[in-house]
Design an enzyme around this catalytic site. Structure first.
Site, short mmCIF file in Angstrom:
data_model
loop_
_atom_site.label_atom_id
_atom_site.label_comp_id
_atom_site.label_asym_id
_atom_site.label_seq_id
_atom_site.Cartn_x
_atom_site.Cartn_y
_atom_site.Cartn_z
N CYS A 102 -5.69 0.19 2.21
CA CYS A 102 -7.05 0.03 1.71
C CYS A 102 -8.05 0.76 2.63
CB CYS A 102 -7.39 -1.44 1.52
SG CYS A 102 -8.82 -1.71 0.44
N HIS A 195 -3.11 -3.30 -1.93
CA HIS A 195 -2.70 -4.23 -0.87
C HIS A 195 -1.27 -4.72 -1.11
CE1 HIS A 195 -6.44 -4.93 1.43
NE2 HIS A 195 -7.05 -4.68 0.29
N GLU A 197 0.57 -6.10 0.95
CA GLU A 197 0.79 -7.31 1.74
C GLU A 197 0.15 -8.55 1.11
OE1 GLU A 197 -3.37 -6.34 3.03
OE2 GLU A 197 -1.66 -5.30 2.16
#
Length: 251
Positions: A102, A195, A197
């Site tokens: 990001c 993202h 994660e």
């Protein structure tokens, strides 16, 4: 498969831990290591947003680096952002593995000569389908992955984007909303706009916080949450990509 025993990685955290992340996960560091880390590895945390950076003489002990997302603009001129850009230039010259997520994706682009700025389409929050480009350049970290789908879902939360990739960079994924979802430079730099994660609950909490501080409107927040209810991010696929990239060799 080469052993990960003894390999050292650094998370360059560009955001403060939210109260939710601290309460549920013990902080973003644990979120990242849980998603990208493997047995035998050592991970260190540098809160770059607070001016905490690795010493230059220590850089060589790391096999790879991850730059997190951030509420700050990657094109901003805060001292820590400028220092991070300089560090990324050094790591590029050293051919060190760097994964930007990001904000990390955007600041990596800026540091190496690309252009970033506000997205024309405004905020992109929720679950989005990302398309791998048809004429995919050779990517070592994709070699060991079987049946790479042409379209994969990822959680997004950004209002800035890459306008122009750095010289020598290759765009490897796009979406209807964003022209550069992923880019690579050689085998040592990888930027991902989404993202990999994030879990759904992390994004839902972030949406609530953006709503409270009037960054987004109620209708937009509800629409973003609806995308999460309608599908699932391909977390396993993205984690495989990130792990494969980070532990690979540049030779």
């Amino acid at each position: 498969m080469k052993s990960e025993e003894g390999k050292r990685y650094a998370l360059l955290l560009a955001a403060a831990d939210s109260e939710y992340a601290k309460k549920v996960y013990g902080g973003y560091f644990n979120v990242f290591v849980g998603a990208f880390g493997e047995e035998g590895q050592t991970w260190d945390l540098y809160r770059v947003v607070e001016g905490e950076f690795p010493n230059m003489e220590e850089l060589d002990k790391y096999h790879g680096f991850v730059v997190s997302g951030s509420p700050y603009d990657a094109y901003g001129n805060d001292m820590w952002i400028l220092k991070l850009c300089y560090l990324l230039q050094i790591l590029d010259a050293m051919q060190k593995k760097v994964l930007g997520i990001c904000f990390g994706h955007q600041v990596l682009c800026r540091a190496l000569g690309g252009r970033v700025g506000k997205a024309d389409g405004g905020w992109d929050i929720g679950l989005r389908k990302v398309m791998m480009v048809e004429d995919m350049p050779p990517c070592k970290f994709l070699d060991g992955l079987e049946d790479i789908p042409p379209c994969v879902s990822i959680i997004e939360c950004h209002q800035d984007e890459v306008w122009e990739v750095p010289p020598g960079a290759e765009v490897i994924a796009i979406s209807e909303k964003t022209g550069v979802e992923m880019f690579t430079i050689g085998d040592h730099m990888l930027g991902i706009q989404g993202h990999p994660e994030y879990t759904k609950d992390i994004l839902c909490n972030l949406i609530d916080r953006l709503l409270i501080n009037n960054s987004i409107e109620v209708g937009f927040a509800n629409d973003a949450k609806a995308t999460l209810e309608a599908g699932e991010p391909c977390r396993e696929f993205w984690e495989k990509i990130c792990k494969s990239f980070l532990k690979g060799d540049n030779s």
